[in-house]
Motif scaffolding. Structure first.
Motif, PDB file in Angstrom:
ATOM      1  N   ALA A  48       0.855  -1.190   0.000  1.00 13.81           N
ATOM      2  CA  ALA A  48       0.000   0.000   0.000  1.00 13.81           C
ATOM      3  C   ALA A  48       0.887   1.235   0.000  1.00 13.81           C
ATOM      4  N   GLY A  49       0.365   2.329  -0.485  1.00 12.47           N
ATOM      5  CA  GLY A  49       1.133   3.569  -0.449  1.00 12.47           C
ATOM      6  C   GLY A  49       1.010   4.327  -1.743  1.00 12.47           C
ATOM      7  N   LYS A  50       1.583   5.553  -1.761  1.00 13.80           N
ATOM      8  CA  LYS A  50       1.587   6.350  -2.979  1.00 13.80           C
ATOM      9  C   LYS A  50       2.643   7.443  -2.889  1.00 13.80           C
ATOM     10  N   ALA A  92       7.276   7.519  -4.602  1.00 10.48           N
ATOM     11  CA  ALA A  92       7.606   8.878  -5.044  1.00 10.48           C
ATOM     12  C   ALA A  92       8.844   8.881  -5.932  1.00 10.48           C
ATOM     13  N   ILE A  93       9.855   8.129  -5.523  1.00 10.27           N
ATOM     14  CA  ILE A  93      11.087   8.063  -6.335  1.00 10.27           C
ATOM     15  C   ILE A  93      10.782   7.495  -7.715  1.00 10.27           C
ATOM     16  N   VAL A  94      10.003   6.438  -7.760  1.00 11.80           N
ATOM     17  CA  VAL A  94       9.686   5.814  -9.046  1.00 11.80           C
ATOM     18  C   VAL A  94       8.879   6.789  -9.908  1.00 11.80           C
ATOM     19  N   ALA A  95       7.960   7.524  -9.273  1.00 13.49           N
ATOM     20  CA  ALA A  95       7.196   8.536 -10.017  1.00 13.49           C
ATOM     21  C   ALA A  95       8.143   9.573 -10.605  1.00 13.49           C
ATOM     22  N   TYR A  96       9.138   9.987  -9.820  1.00 13.46           N
ATOM     23  CA  TYR A  96      10.086  10.990 -10.304  1.00 13.46           C
ATOM     24  C   TYR A  96      10.949  10.448 -11.450  1.00 13.46           C
ATOM     25  N   ILE A  97      11.339   9.179 -11.344  1.00 14.10           N
ATOM     26  CA  ILE A  97      12.141   8.582 -12.429  1.00 14.10           C
ATOM     27  C   ILE A  97      11.306   8.533 -13.715  1.00 14.10           C
ATOM     28  N   LEU A  98      10.021   8.237 -13.579  1.00  9.01           N
ATOM     29  CA  LEU A  98       9.140   8.253 -14.760  1.00  9.01           C
ATOM     30  C   LEU A  98       9.064   9.659 -15.348  1.00  9.01           C
ATOM     31  N   TYR A  99       8.918  10.646 -14.457  1.00  7.93           N
ATOM     32  CA  TYR A  99       8.841  12.035 -14.894  1.00  7.93           C
ATOM     33  C   TYR A  99      10.135  12.466 -15.597  1.00  7.93           C
ATOM     34  N   ASP A 155       3.253  13.164 -16.522  1.00  2.00           N
ATOM     35  CA  ASP A 155       3.219  14.616 -16.272  1.00  2.00           C
ATOM     36  C   ASP A 155       3.584  14.893 -14.819  1.00  2.00           C
ATOM     37  N   ASP A 156       3.783  16.187 -14.521  1.00  2.00           N
ATOM     38  CA  ASP A 156       4.268  16.530 -13.175  1.00  2.00           C
ATOM     39  C   ASP A 156       3.187  16.384 -12.099  1.00  2.00           C
ATOM     40  N   ASP A 157       1.929  16.165 -12.499  1.00  2.51           N
ATOM     41  CA  ASP A 157       0.894  15.954 -11.475  1.00  2.51           C
ATOM     42  C   ASP A 157       0.608  14.472 -11.240  1.00  2.51           C
ATOM     43  N   PHE A 158       1.477  13.625 -11.764  1.00  4.38           N
ATOM     44  CA  PHE A 158       1.244  12.179 -11.651  1.00  4.38           C
ATOM     45  C   PHE A 158       1.498  11.687 -10.223  1.00  4.38           C
ATOM     46  N   VAL A 159       0.601  10.814  -9.778  1.00  5.13           N
ATOM     47  CA  VAL A 159       0.765  10.163  -8.476  1.00  5.13           C
ATOM     48  C   VAL A 159       0.817   8.661  -8.708  1.00  5.13           C
ATOM     49  N   LEU A 160       1.922   8.047  -8.272  1.00  5.75           N
ATOM     50  CA  LEU A 160       2.053   6.600  -8.453  1.00  5.75           C
ATOM     51  C   LEU A 160       1.546   5.889  -7.203  1.00  5.75           C
ATOM     52  N   SER A 161       0.708   4.885  -7.408  1.00  5.03           N
ATOM     53  CA  SER A 161       0.187   4.093  -6.298  1.00  5.03           C
ATOM     54  C   SER A 161      -0.083   2.696  -6.830  1.00  5.03           C
ATOM     55  N   LYS A 162      -0.487   1.840  -5.944  1.00  6.15           N
ATOM     56  CA  LYS A 162      -0.844   0.488  -6.343  1.00  6.15           C
ATOM     57  C   LYS A 162      -1.915   0.537  -7.444  1.00  6.15           C
ATOM     58  N   PHE A 220      -0.475   1.987 -10.890  1.00  6.26           N
ATOM     59  CA  PHE A 220       0.738   1.301 -11.335  1.00  6.26           C
ATOM     60  C   PHE A 220       0.601   0.712 -12.738  1.00  6.26           C
ATOM     61  N   SER A 221      -0.499   0.010 -12.954  1.00  2.00           N
ATOM     62  CA  SER A 221      -0.614  -0.695 -14.239  1.00  2.00           C
ATOM     63  C   SER A 221      -1.017   0.230 -15.381  1.00  2.00           C
ATOM     64  N   ASP A 222      -1.266   1.531 -15.083  1.00  4.69           N
ATOM     65  CA  ASP A 222      -1.514   2.494 -16.161  1.00  4.69           C
ATOM     66  C   ASP A 222      -0.230   2.787 -16.936  1.00  4.69           C
ATOM     67  N   VAL A 223       0.896   2.542 -16.278  1.00  5.20           N
ATOM     68  CA  VAL A 223       2.174   2.908 -16.895  1.00  5.20           C
ATOM     69  C   VAL A 223       2.736   1.716 -17.680  1.00  5.20           C
ATOM     70  N   VAL A 224       2.946   1.938 -18.974  1.00  4.85           N
ATOM     71  CA  VAL A 224       3.617   0.921 -19.792  1.00  4.85           C
ATOM     72  C   VAL A 224       4.920   1.535 -20.280  1.00  4.85           C
ATOM     73  N   LEU A 225       6.033   0.873 -19.992  1.00  8.45           N
ATOM     74  CA  LEU A 225       7.323   1.439 -20.379  1.00  8.45           C
ATOM     75  C   LEU A 225       7.557   1.237 -21.882  1.00  8.45           C
ATOM     76  N   PRO A 226       8.275   2.203 -22.498  1.00  6.99           N
ATOM     77  CA  PRO A 226       8.422   2.192 -23.961  1.00  6.99           C
ATOM     78  C   PRO A 226       9.022   0.901 -24.521  1.00  6.99           C
ATOM     79  N   ASN A 227       9.927   0.261 -23.766  1.00  7.13           N
ATOM     80  CA  ASN A 227      10.591  -0.922 -24.326  1.00  7.13           C
ATOM     81  C   ASN A 227       9.955  -2.238 -23.873  1.00  7.13           C
ATOM     82  N   ALA A 228       8.696  -2.162 -23.427  1.00  3.20           N
ATOM     83  CA  ALA A 228       8.025  -3.379 -22.915  1.00  3.20           C
ATOM     84  C   ALA A 228       8.027  -4.502 -23.950  1.00  3.20           C
TER      85      ALA A 228
END
Lengths: 345, 392
Positions: A30-32, A112-119, A125-132, A135-143
């Motif tokens: 849990a967390g964000k 928070a760190i992972v959100a910043y690395i994504l940013y 975008d800078d208003d992104f909040v990463l949470s459980k 999480f699955s909304d994010v697909v990395l470019p080299n998937a």
């Protein structure tokens, strides 16, 4: 045939160690965390090696950039350009980072760190909040950039020719001669060399050159001694037992700080002679602004100041580059002071 | 008149040497102080997360002494007492279990010799000849006789009924150090020949090799041989951890990367003569020797070329090849003093023939980093000096 050896693991034990996160996000805690919190945490905990903007410092890994370089010479492999799953970043940061203080980040800080690395990779975008939940909304470019080992199809059937004579037309000629003819640890020749041989970081001539510079710029022994004489008694009585304990505690520090005859500046300055030394005075080390300001103000590393700094670095000196959580136990502080004393005379 | 070393009574033949226990745990005699691990400082950002190289140029036989077997750490070599050691098995097992070190010693033991090769061994050489010495080009390898418990025994002790069909199951293995260095291994391999080892070459593992317990994954890349092994999880899918996605994957020319390239393909290298081992005796009888290995089975033959791969002759194997272990080869020649382009080429029981660098580059390009098992060339000049080169 069971032997009845071992004992059942308790739920708490399994929970303590079973931390791995899967690509689909299962097993996430849990967390964000949001991008701006991430920037602050990153600056404190990560930037000393990975740069303020995740662009990498020295020979440490770059975490951002490198988009569309994978089919180029020496591709830049970062979270954004290469890593297939975000779960890997979360899992790795949470369990294995920061280097030398693994497992000390809160789950919110990791989010928070992972959100910043994504940013920093221009992926959110800078208003992104990463949470459980997000999480699955994010697909990395080299998937989709990976295939399962296909050597059996592409290589094994081809690499079967055991030719014994007349295997090559014409005379054999040398096409490439060795880049580093001598002992690779001396007489470094700054000819470009292939990137990223090791898991941690690639070899670059720049990094090699800076290593050599650091070595050339080591503070001369006499200078250290002079500083020592000014601020501290020439000979300090040592509690050898405490020194030995301090050496163990120093393991928390040695990812960044070196002591002893062969010590060089690393991520942190060398600590020979630190006891009684004026702050911010190791040659060749780039101190943070707050540290230089404190040095300007006449800070000398005596017992009181070092104790305060080591117990809680960021509270003691806001903005310090030292990304270390601090020594919680007074006896650890005492031990490390004794150890540093032993390297200061 | 004669060699004074023979005609005169020497000091050591007259006075007395050291008594027993002069060194309760012996070190090599001082004249061998050159036979040590070496790193290349500028290869990595830091000496804690780094690697060094086995002095294979100076060794013979196949067993690597622990004291000079290469080290690779991701967060440094930790000090972990047997008393503080715990091994957990959890996940899709009937009963999650915790073992102490003493527990492990009570399971039936097995013993076998295996090589461990880092996936990045020879990785520097993709773009051309880089470092001058078999130690640096091929020294991320060692070969030890392990004693331990089969991983299958431990998994069965926890019970695999809960896992159901084992075909698509995995185990995740991780270490107790700060890096944890976790890897996913397919169940088939886990049940086949993996070993939870606590002794190497007859004695306890060295700290730098995972004391008190490490995993042995025969024939597969060294990163999977998790040191300070603390947890084994049975899973229905791989974790895709850092060490199996961002690292230890092989990028091809078109930017696509291979993952799960676990097996180390057949490979060999001439260890002497080599850049650190020039020929000092001039023309005449010369022993050419080297090592061969394959992660896919036993070495069946090794060929040596003196002319850069135009003609080959079969070398003599010191012993028949053993599965996933180093094999020593010799070729005894009468050197005429002319220059040589020395190469060796290994064959394994699958029919695989060690490829040239050109063959590998044709399939993979230059950015693969890992799994470079190409044929190596040493140019030996008329003076007997050897250099790392590539040839047409």
């Amino acid at each position: 045939e069971k032997l009845g050896l071992g004992r059942a693991a308790t739920e708490a034990e399994v929970a303590a160690w079973d931390l791995d996160i899967f690509p689909d996000g299962s097993n996430l805690p849990a967390g964000k965390g949001d991008v701006w919190t991430g920037e602050e945490v990153f600056a404190d905990a990560c930037a000393v090696c990975h740069g303020e903007f995740a662009e990498g410092a020295g020979n440490w890994p770059k975490l951002a950039g490198g988009a569309d370089t994978l089919d180029h010479e020496d591709p830049l492999k970062t979270v954004g350009s290469y890593w297939p799953y975000l779960s890997t970043t979360f899992d790795y940061v949470r369990r294995s980072m920061p280097f030398g203080a693994a497992g000390t980040l809160s789950d919110d800080d990791v989010y928070a760190i992972v959100a910043y690395i994504l940013y920093s990779n221009d992926l959110v975008d800078d208003d992104f909040v990463l949470s459980k939940e997000t999480f699955s909304d994010v697909v990395l470019p080299n998937a989709e950039g990976f295939i399962v080992d296909d050597r059996a199809e592409t290589e094994y059937g081809t690499f079967t020719n055991r030719c014994m004579s007349d295997c090559k037309p014409g005379a054999v000629e040398i096409t490439t001669t060795v880049v580093f003819p001598g002992d690779p640890n001396s007489g470094f020749d700054a000819t470009p060399i292939s990137q990223a041989v090791m898991g941690t970081a690639g070899a670059t001539p720049d990094a090699a050159a800076s290593t050599e510079e650091a070595s050339a710029e080591d503070a001369p022994a006499e200078e250290t001694a002079v500083v020592g004489e000014v601020a501290a008694p020439a000979v300090m009585a040592l509690d050898e037992e405490l020194v030995a304990k301090g050496e163990k505690v120093f393991k928390k520090c040695k990812a960044c700080h070196k002591v002893g005859d062969k010590a060089k500046n690393g991520t942190g300055p060398i600590l020979n002679g630190v006891f009684g030394r004026a702050a911010g005075t190791v040659d060749g080390f780039k101190y943070s602004k707050p540290m230089l300001a404190a040095a300007e103000g006449g800070l000398v590393w005596d017992e009181t100041e070092l104790s305060g700094y080591l117990a809680n670095p960021r509270k003691y000196m806001k903005g310090t580059k030292m990304s270390f959580a601090g020594l919680k136990k007074d006896k650890d502080v005492a031990a490390i002071l004794e150890f540093l004393k032993s390297h200061s005379q | 008149e004669g060699d004074p070393l023979i005609t005169e009574v020497q000091e050591w033949a007259s006075s007395l040497g050291e008594g027993v226990d002069a060194t309760p745990y012996g070190m090599p005699i001082e004249f061998e102080s050159d036979v040590v691990r070496r790193n290349v400082e500028w290869l990595t950002a830091d000496q804690i997360s780094s690697i060094n190289f086995t002095p294979i140029h100076a060794l013979d036989g196949t067993i690597t002494p622990q004291g000079c077997a290469f080290e690779r750490h991701h967060s440094g070599a930790i000090t972990l007492k047997k008393e503080d050691y715990r091994l957990m098995i959890n996940g899709l097992v009937d009963t999650p279990l915790v073992f102490t070190y003493e527990d492990l010693e009570r399971f039936p033991r097995s013993q076998q010799t295996f090589f461990l090769e880092c996936a990045a061994n020879t990785g520097m050489e993709w773009a051309g000849s880089q470092l001058n010495g078999a130690q640096y080009t091929h020294g991320m390898i060692h070969n030890m006789e392990y004693t331990g418990v089969s991983l299958r025994t431990l998994l069965e002790e926890a019970g695999l009924d809960a896992a159901g069909d084992l075909k698509d199951k995995w185990v995740y293995v991780e270490g107790a150090d700060a890096s944890s260095n976790g890897r996913s291994i397919p169940m088939e391999k886990a049940l086949d020949d993996c070993m939870v080892a606590f002794k190497a070459n007859g004695e306890a593992l060295r700290m730098e090799h995972g004391y008190p317990v490490r995993l042995v994954v025969p024939g597969w890349e060294g990163n999977m041989w998790v040191k300070w092994l603390r947890r084994i999880e049975v899973m229905d899918k791989p974790v895709e951890s850092r060490e199996e996605t961002s690292k230890y994957t092989d990028t091809l020319e078109d930017g696509t990367s291979r993952k799960w390239t676990w097996a180390m393909d057949a490979k060999s290298v001439v260890t002497s003569p080599s850049p650190q081992m020039p020929i000092k005796h001039g023309k005449g009888p010369l022993v050419i020797t080297g090592l061969a290995w394959s992660g896919n089975g036993a070495i069946t033959a090794v060929d040596v070329s003196l002319d850069g791969g135009v003609t080959w002759q079969e070398a003599r194997l010191a012993e028949p090849g053993k599965k996933m272990a180093l094999t020593r080869f010799y070729l005894d020649i009468n050197w005429d003093g002319s220059e040589m382009f020395l190469q060796s080429r290994a064959m394994d029981e699958t029919g695989y023939v060690q490829p040239t660098k050109a063959q590998l580059r044709e399939v993979r390009g230059l950015n693969s980093i890992y799994h470079n098992n190409c044929i190596q060339t040493w140019h030996v000049n008329a003076k007997g000096e050897a250099n790392n080169v590539e040839v047409s």
